[in-house]
Scaffold this motif. Sequence first.
Motif, PDB file in Angstrom:
ATOM      1  N   PRO A   1       0.798  -1.163  -0.022  1.00  0.00           N
ATOM      2  CA  PRO A   1       0.106  -0.137  -0.208  1.00  0.00           C
ATOM      3  C   PRO A   1       0.980   1.257   0.001  1.00  0.00           C
ATOM      4  O   PRO A   1       1.838   1.297   0.742  1.00  0.00           O
ATOM      5  N   GLN A   2       0.483   2.199  -1.165  1.00  0.00           N
ATOM      6  CA  GLN A   2       1.075   3.426  -0.817  1.00  0.00           C
ATOM      7  C   GLN A   2       0.330   4.552  -0.133  1.00  0.00           C
ATOM      8  O   GLN A   2       0.837   5.527   0.180  1.00  0.00           O
ATOM      9  N   LEU A   3      -0.902   4.074   0.254  1.00  0.00           N
ATOM     10  CA  LEU A   3      -1.905   5.086   0.780  1.00  0.00           C
ATOM     11  C   LEU A   3      -2.579   4.530   1.941  1.00  0.00           C
ATOM     12  O   LEU A   3      -3.277   3.146   1.626  1.00  0.00           O
ATOM     13  N   ALA A   4      -2.714   4.809   3.142  1.00  0.00           N
ATOM     14  CA  ALA A   4      -3.531   4.479   4.264  1.00  0.00           C
ATOM     15  C   ALA A   4      -4.630   5.251   4.531  1.00  0.00           C
ATOM     16  O   ALA A   4      -4.304   6.449   4.776  1.00  0.00           O
ATOM     17  N   LEU A   5      -5.774   4.887   4.380  1.00  0.00           N
ATOM     18  CA  LEU A   5      -6.940   5.718   4.803  1.00  0.00           C
ATOM     19  C   LEU A   5      -7.471   5.206   6.187  1.00  0.00           C
ATOM     20  O   LEU A   5      -7.881   3.943   6.331  1.00  0.00           O
ATOM     21  N   VAL A   6      -7.376   6.049   7.129  1.00  0.00           N
ATOM     22  CA  VAL A   6      -7.515   5.695   8.731  1.00  0.00           C
ATOM     23  C   VAL A   6      -8.875   6.563   8.931  1.00  0.00           C
ATOM     24  O   VAL A   6      -8.684   7.757   8.926  1.00  0.00           O
ATOM     25  N   GLU A   7      -9.902   5.909   9.627  1.00  0.00           N
ATOM     26  CA  GLU A   7     -11.112   6.676  10.047  1.00  0.00           C
ATOM     27  C   GLU A   7     -10.705   7.327  11.245  1.00  0.00           C
ATOM     28  O   GLU A   7     -10.100   6.690  12.274  1.00  0.00           O
ATOM     29  N   ARG A   8     -11.125   8.383  11.406  1.00  0.00           N
ATOM     30  CA  ARG A   8     -10.842   9.076  12.758  1.00  0.00           C
ATOM     31  C   ARG A   8     -11.683   8.518  14.038  1.00  0.00           C
ATOM     32  O   ARG A   8     -12.689   7.874  13.818  1.00  0.00           O
ATOM     33  N   PRO A   9     -11.045   8.573  15.189  1.00  0.00           N
ATOM     34  CA  PRO A   9      -9.895   9.442  15.531  1.00  0.00           C
ATOM     35  C   PRO A   9      -8.485   8.440  15.221  1.00  0.00           C
ATOM     36  O   PRO A   9      -8.541   7.297  15.257  1.00  0.00           O
ATOM     37  N   ALA A  10      -7.545   9.166  14.684  1.00  0.00           N
ATOM     38  CA  ALA A  10      -6.465   8.322  14.092  1.00  0.00           C
ATOM     39  C   ALA A  10      -4.929   8.579  14.705  1.00  0.00           C
ATOM     40  O   ALA A  10      -4.321   8.137  14.408  1.00  0.00           O
ATOM     41  N   ARG A  11      -4.930   9.686  15.563  1.00  0.00           N
ATOM     42  CA  ARG A  11      -3.796  10.148  16.325  1.00  0.00           C
ATOM     43  C   ARG A  11      -3.110   8.925  17.022  1.00  0.00           C
ATOM     44  O   ARG A  11      -2.132   8.517  16.742  1.00  0.00           O
ATOM     45  N   ALA A  12      -3.754   8.133  17.869  1.00  0.00           N
ATOM     46  CA  ALA A  12      -3.109   7.069  18.632  1.00  0.00           C
ATOM     47  C   ALA A  12      -2.652   5.905  17.537  1.00  0.00           C
ATOM     48  O   ALA A  12      -1.437   5.388  17.750  1.00  0.00           O
ATOM     49  N   PHE A  13      -3.592   5.879  16.671  1.00  0.00           N
ATOM     50  CA  PHE A  13      -3.147   4.793  15.487  1.00  0.00           C
ATOM     51  C   PHE A  13      -1.658   5.143  14.946  1.00  0.00           C
ATOM     52  O   PHE A  13      -0.770   4.362  14.610  1.00  0.00           O
ATOM     53  N   CYS A  14      -1.746   6.319  14.489  1.00  0.00           N
ATOM     54  CA  CYS A  14      -0.615   6.662  13.749  1.00  0.00           C
ATOM     55  C   CYS A  14       0.658   6.898  14.695  1.00  0.00           C
ATOM     56  O   CYS A  14       1.576   6.479  14.040  1.00  0.00           O
ATOM     57  N   GLN A  15       0.512   7.036  15.815  1.00  0.00           N
ATOM     58  CA  GLN A  15       1.690   6.941  16.563  1.00  0.00           C
ATOM     59  C   GLN A  15       2.053   5.484  16.811  1.00  0.00           C
ATOM     60  O   GLN A  15       3.415   5.153  16.618  1.00  0.00           O
ATOM     61  N   ALA A  16       0.896   4.391  16.777  1.00  0.00           N
ATOM     62  CA  ALA A  16       1.251   3.142  16.941  1.00  0.00           C
ATOM     63  C   ALA A  16       2.132   2.586  15.548  1.00  0.00           C
ATOM     64  O   ALA A  16       2.970   1.768  15.596  1.00  0.00           O
ATOM     65  N   LEU A  17       1.525   3.325  14.492  1.00  0.00           N
ATOM     66  CA  LEU A  17       2.276   2.771  13.187  1.00  0.00           C
ATOM     67  C   LEU A  17       3.665   3.274  13.109  1.00  0.00           C
ATOM     68  O   LEU A  17       4.491   2.593  12.614  1.00  0.00           O
ATOM     69  N   GLY A  18       3.999   4.678  13.596  1.00  0.00           N
ATOM     70  CA  GLY A  18       5.159   5.027  13.385  1.00  0.00           C
ATOM     71  C   GLY A  18       6.164   4.188  14.368  1.00  0.00           C
ATOM     72  O   GLY A  18       7.406   3.851  13.631  1.00  0.00           O
ATOM     73  N   ALA A  19       5.513   3.704  15.346  1.00  0.00           N
ATOM     74  CA  ALA A  19       6.577   2.497  16.177  1.00  0.00           C
ATOM     75  C   ALA A  19       6.734   1.379  15.468  1.00  0.00           C
ATOM     76  O   ALA A  19       7.907   0.788  15.630  1.00  0.00           O
ATOM     77  N   ALA A  20       5.650   1.051  14.763  1.00  0.00           N
ATOM     78  CA  ALA A  20       5.671  -0.224  14.127  1.00  0.00           C
ATOM     79  C   ALA A  20       6.620  -0.259  12.790  1.00  0.00           C
ATOM     80  O   ALA A  20       7.409  -1.108  12.563  1.00  0.00           O
ATOM     81  N   LEU A  21       6.559   1.027  12.150  1.00  0.00           N
ATOM     82  CA  LEU A  21       7.287   1.212  10.935  1.00  0.00           C
ATOM     83  C   LEU A  21       8.732   1.002  11.449  1.00  0.00           C
ATOM     84  O   LEU A  21       9.740   0.675  10.895  1.00  0.00           O
ATOM     85  N   ASP A  22       9.256   1.877  12.716  1.00  0.00           N
ATOM     86  CA  ASP A  22      10.501   1.763  13.183  1.00  0.00           C
ATOM     87  C   ASP A  22      11.013   0.331  13.602  1.00  0.00           C
ATOM     88  O   ASP A  22      12.233  -0.111  13.000  1.00  0.00           O
ATOM     89  N   GLU A  23      10.250  -0.490  14.000  1.00  0.00           N
ATOM     90  CA  GLU A  23      10.505  -1.654  14.475  1.00  0.00           C
ATOM     91  C   GLU A  23      10.624  -2.500  13.006  1.00  0.00           C
ATOM     92  O   GLU A  23      11.681  -3.561  12.807  1.00  0.00           O
ATOM     93  N   VAL A  24       9.812  -2.608  12.248  1.00  0.00           N
ATOM     94  CA  VAL A  24      10.016  -3.194  10.774  1.00  0.00           C
ATOM     95  C   VAL A  24      11.457  -2.750  10.208  1.00  0.00           C
ATOM     96  O   VAL A  24      12.162  -3.325   9.618  1.00  0.00           O
ATOM     97  N   SER A  25      11.860  -1.396  10.074  1.00  0.00           N
ATOM     98  CA  SER A  25      12.818  -1.101   9.636  1.00  0.00           C
ATOM     99  C   SER A  25      14.182  -1.782  10.375  1.00  0.00           C
ATOM    100  O   SER A  25      15.321  -1.943   9.912  1.00  0.00           O
ATOM    101  N   ARG A  26      14.017  -1.868  11.640  1.00  0.00           N
ATOM    102  CA  ARG A  26      15.175  -2.784  12.321  1.00  0.00           C
ATOM    103  C   ARG A  26      15.287  -4.367  12.090  1.00  0.00           C
ATOM    104  O   ARG A  26      16.188  -4.906  11.671  1.00  0.00           O
ATOM    105  N   SER A  27      13.972  -5.075  11.901  1.00  0.00           N
ATOM    106  CA  SER A  27      13.810  -6.083  11.938  1.00  0.00           C
ATOM    107  C   SER A  27      14.064  -6.922  10.549  1.00  0.00           C
ATOM    108  O   SER A  27      14.548  -7.627   9.808  1.00  0.00           O
ATOM    109  N   LEU A  28      13.793  -5.897   9.422  1.00  0.00           N
ATOM    110  CA  LEU A  28      13.949  -6.035   7.853  1.00  0.00           C
ATOM    111  C   LEU A  28      14.531  -4.778   7.361  1.00  0.00           C
ATOM    112  O   LEU A  28      13.763  -3.990   6.630  1.00  0.00           O
ATOM    113  N   PRO A  29      15.763  -4.703   7.605  1.00  0.00           N
ATOM    114  CA  PRO A  29      16.389  -3.573   6.992  1.00  0.00           C
ATOM    115  C   PRO A  29      16.189  -3.557   5.304  1.00  0.00           C
ATOM    116  O   PRO A  29      16.189  -4.539   4.837  1.00  0.00           O
ATOM    117  N   ARG A  30      16.254  -2.368   4.802  1.00  0.00           N
ATOM    118  CA  ARG A  30      16.221  -2.162   3.371  1.00  0.00           C
ATOM    119  C   ARG A  30      17.482  -2.949   2.627  1.00  0.00           C
ATOM    120  O   ARG A  30      18.660  -2.688   3.146  1.00  0.00           O
TER     121      ARG A  30
END
Length: 187
Positions: A149-178
């Motif tokens: 996916p190049q675009l994620a559409l998140v139904e509001r309220p989304a702030r907490a989810f976006c923070q969780a997604l940021g943390a999850a992306l950080d984890e993926v970048s460590r576990s599956l480096p480019r």
Amino acid sequence: RVLHRLAGNVPGSEALSLVRALLTKNASLLKLASGNPVTPVALLRSFRALDPDHPVTRSTSVLYWPHGSPAEAAAFALADAVCVWGGAEAVRSACSLARPGQTVLDYGPKRSLAFIDREAIREPAAAAEVAAALALDVSVHDQQACHSPQLALVERPARAFCQALGAALDEVSRSLPRGFVSLDTHA
């Protein structure tokens, strides 16, 4: 005779393209993608190992040639149809090489979306789980695959989810480096 111009960023496309041709009893020439030169060769070697004289083995070939080579023009001249997988430039190139009346089936470019429903992320634990799954989905093949996916559409309220997604992306970048990135890609 079907020419399959394969994409290196679509895992399994070579098998899918070939199975479609085999079901309709076509002879196939698979043009290797520089991004995945192994899978089609391994697939055909497995056919040969099982039965070198089987009609499927004898009617399927795999080759590589650089873009614009005489082999490319010859392959297009011999093909009754062309299946092209890849981005807009690959599709344009195949259409420009096709002769009048030659069937060109294109599989690309595609864009994927993710839809996140507020009910799925209402609880913090669920939001973290959905965020981890989305982070993995968007990271597959460095976002070069049409199923990333190049675009994620998140139904509001989304702030907490976006923070969780940021943390999850950080984890993926460590576990599956480019993987390796060419100088051209960096540019």
